[in-house]
Design an enzyme around this catalytic site. Structure first.
Site, mmCIF file in Angstrom:
data_model
loop_
_atom_site.group_PDB
_atom_site.id
_atom_site.type_symbol
_atom_site.label_atom_id
_atom_site.label_comp_id
_atom_site.label_asym_id
_atom_site.label_seq_id
_atom_site.Cartn_x
_atom_site.Cartn_y
_atom_site.Cartn_z
ATOM 1 N N HIS A 24 16.654 -2.535 -71.650
ATOM 2 C CA HIS A 24 15.378 -1.813 -71.610
ATOM 3 C C HIS A 24 14.688 -2.151 -70.295
ATOM 4 C CE1 HIS A 24 11.858 0.264 -73.312
ATOM 5 N NE2 HIS A 24 11.167 -0.603 -72.592
ATOM 6 N N CYS A 25 14.504 -1.141 -69.453
ATOM 7 C CA CYS A 25 13.896 -1.339 -68.141
ATOM 8 C C CYS A 25 12.377 -1.240 -68.267
ATOM 9 C CB CYS A 25 14.422 -0.300 -67.149
ATOM 10 S SG CYS A 25 13.783 -0.512 -65.470
ATOM 11 N N VAL A 26 11.708 -2.330 -67.923
ATOM 12 C CA VAL A 26 10.246 -2.364 -68.030
ATOM 13 C C VAL A 26 9.616 -1.425 -67.013
ATOM 14 C CG1 VAL A 26 8.223 -3.850 -67.908
ATOM 15 C CG2 VAL A 26 10.333 -4.724 -68.892
#
Length: 349
Positions: free
Chosen positions: A196-198
């Site tokens: 999950h890319c912030v």
């Protein structure tokens, strides 16, 4: 006036403006979406600041633009394309398990209504995407009918003898195919979950991993080009205005750190693509039940470098493939050491 109204505490002065703001933009009411929106705004601001400071201080670049406009046009084109790719990746679907399940269920309903179409290929349409199943999956299901429930489809992807509890998500309560994982930020199960890319505010999975890799390429090229322009300016104007030099040197140091991080991230994901792995599978391999018994040097889902690249680069983003776990014979074949004859026959490809 009732007793309830008398005992009710007075409204906080800042509540009404915030309620109006949430009413105008409902996405701000969700803390996760609000933080994601602010991060996107911060990233765009950083890009604009780096380009704006360069054109504001570097008079030589402006003169060069007048003589050779193509140089600046190419730089600005890369700048715009990088931001477009960023938003396209952040808004794209990573491929959710629930969507694949709905596609299979929709296909079953179609086959029940029209049994004469039962000789079609194993493709399931749902809205704007298709779920494609591997060729040997239907054989492993033990069912000759195309109208297969999602539970049977997922069961055919796992070895015989495993129980349904081992692949059922405890949060979504749906059967997960291999390589899928529940994302606690998105609160959904993602096919071929990578991470999950912030900064994107989105998961990276089977549906958008290719877009994410291209974004890394464009962002790395933009940072490298911007760093070259900063260094060129400092070489020609290092002793003119000290405070401008200090600002540019500080920005260049931050840019260099970001460039190193982007290069390492780009190389890391290139390795994952060549071996058909995900970040989650590589980092948490010992915590994934069906990967624990497989040797570390064996990549169970790899089809060879060339085929891995082909499926990654040329596979349609609207087609999600459900990969079965390799059999024991396939694992044994992949565990066999490479020889000179394997190099001649291009076994790795």
């Amino acid at each position: 006036m009732t007793i309830a109204n008398i005992c009710r505490p007075p409204p906080f002065p800042g509540d009404q403006p915030m309620d109006r703001c949430f009413g105008i933009c409902p996405c701000l009411a969700d803390p996760a979406r609000r933080s994601s929106l602010f991060l996107k705004l911060a990233l765009v601001t950083i890009h604009v600041v780096y380009a704006g400071v360069l054109f504001l201080f570097d008079r030589d670049l402006i003169e060069k633009t007048k003589k050779e406009p193509w140089y600046t046009i190419l730089y600005l084109l890369l700048f715009v394309v990088t931001l477009i790719q960023y938003f396209v990746t952040s808004l794209s679907s990573p491929g959710y398990v629930i969507d694949a399940m709905m596609a299979v269920n929709e296909r079953n309903a179609v086959y029940r209504k029209a049994p004469e179409t039962s000789n079609q290929s194993a493709l399931s349409k749902n809205g704007s995407f298709i779920v494609a199943m591997e060729g040997n999956q239907m054989e492993r299901n033990g069912s000759g009918s195309n109208a297969t429930s999602w539970s049977k489809v997922v069961a055919g992807l796992y070895p015989f003898g495993s129980t349904i509890r081992t692949w059922t998500c405890t949060y979504c309560n749906v059967e997960q195919p291999p390589r899928a994982k529940h994302c606690h930020d998105c609160d959904k199960c993602v096919l071929q979950f990578d991470h999950h890319c912030v900064w994107l505010g989105n998961c990276i999975g089977q549906g958008n991993h290719c877009r994410f890799w291209w974004y890394l390429c464009e962002e790395t090229a933009l940072c490298l080009w911007t760093g070259i322009l900063y260094i060129s300016y400092l070489k020609a104007n290092i002793t003119r205005v000290w405070w401008q030099d200090a600002i540019l040197i500080l920005l260049l140091i931050i840019l260099s750190i970001c460039l190193i991080f982007l290069l390492l991230l780009l190389l890391f994901h290139s390795y994952l693509i060549l071996t058909n792995q995900t970040t989650y599978e590589l980092v948490r391999r010992r915590r994934i039940p069906y990967l624990r018994a497989i040797p570390e040097r064996v990549h169970p889902f790899s089809k060879g470098i060339c085929r891995n690249l082909y499926h990654f680069c040329f596979a349609m983003s609207t087609i999600y493939s459900l990969e079965p776990l390799p059999t024991s014979q396939e694992i044994e074949e992949k565990s066999r050491p490479y020889t000179c004859s394997d190099a001649v026959t291009c076994r790795c490809c």
